[in-house]
Design a protein around this motif. Sequence first.
Motif, short mmCIF file in Angstrom:
data_model
loop_
_atom_site.label_atom_id
_atom_site.label_comp_id
_atom_site.label_asym_id
_atom_site.label_seq_id
_atom_site.Cartn_x
_atom_site.Cartn_y
_atom_site.Cartn_z
N PHE A 29 0.84 -1.21 0.00
CA PHE A 29 0.00 0.00 0.00
C PHE A 29 0.87 1.26 0.00
N GLU A 30 1.97 1.21 0.73
CA GLU A 30 2.88 2.37 0.71
C GLU A 30 3.52 2.54 -0.66
N ASP A 31 3.96 1.44 -1.24
CA ASP A 31 4.61 1.51 -2.56
C ASP A 31 3.68 2.14 -3.59
N LYS A 32 2.39 1.83 -3.49
CA LYS A 32 1.43 2.37 -4.44
C LYS A 32 1.29 3.88 -4.30
N GLY A 33 1.56 4.38 -3.09
CA GLY A 33 1.46 5.82 -2.83
C GLY A 33 0.33 6.20 -1.90
N PHE A 34 -0.40 5.20 -1.39
CA PHE A 34 -1.49 5.50 -0.46
C PHE A 34 -0.92 5.95 0.88
N LYS A 35 -1.78 6.63 1.65
CA LYS A 35 -1.36 7.24 2.90
C LYS A 35 -2.00 6.50 4.07
#
Length: 152
Positions: A29-35
Motif C-alpha cells: 500500500f505504501e509503494d502504491k502511494g497511499f497514505k
Amino acid sequence: MDIRRQRTFIMVKPDGVQRRLVGEVIKRFEDKGFKLVALKQLHASEQLLRNHYAEHDGKPFFPKLLAYIGSGPVVAMVWEGANVVDVSRKLVGATRPSESAPGTIRGDFAIEVGRNVVHGSDSIESAQREIGFWFTPEEVIEWNDHSNVWIY
Ligand code: ABT
Ligand code: MG
C-alpha cells in the motif's frame, strides 16, 4: 469530496499476522502511494466481527469465518488516496485465491479462501461503515504530506 481523501478499511487477517506478512501488506500500500491514516493490532471481539461480517450472517461459511478471523490478532488499518477503495481490491486480489492474479496479495500468498490473508472494503459505503466499527474518530489521523506533489 476530494477524491484524494477517499478512505478504505484494510485488515491483515490472523493467518497474515501468523505468517509475518504485516510488513509485506503495508509495503504494497505504501509503494502504491497511499497514505496510512490509522493502524492498530487487536484481537477482535465476537460482536465486532459479527458487525463487520453482518452481510454474511446465515451463510453456510459464516461460523467458520467468525472462528477464523477470531482465532488470533488482526492488524486493522485505514488507508487514504485517490480511488483507494477500488484500487485496494485490485491490490488484494480476488476473494478465491485460485482466481486471484499473481502480483496481488492473495495471488502471491494464499491458496485457501478461508485463509486469504487480507481484507479490503468492497465499496465506499462499506468502507465508511467498517472504519466506524474498527476505529474511533480520534484514532484516524489527519496528516498533511506536503511532498505528495510526487504522487499527484
Ligand atoms: P473479505 O475481504 O474477507 O470481505 O473478502 P472478500 O470481500 O474478498 O469476499 P467476501 B465475499 O466478502 O467473503 C468474506 C469472507 O468469507 C469467506 N468466504 C466467502 C468463504 O469462506 N466461502 C465463500 O464461499 C465466500 C463467498 C472469504 C472471506 N474471508 N475470508 N477469509
Ligand atoms: Mg468482503
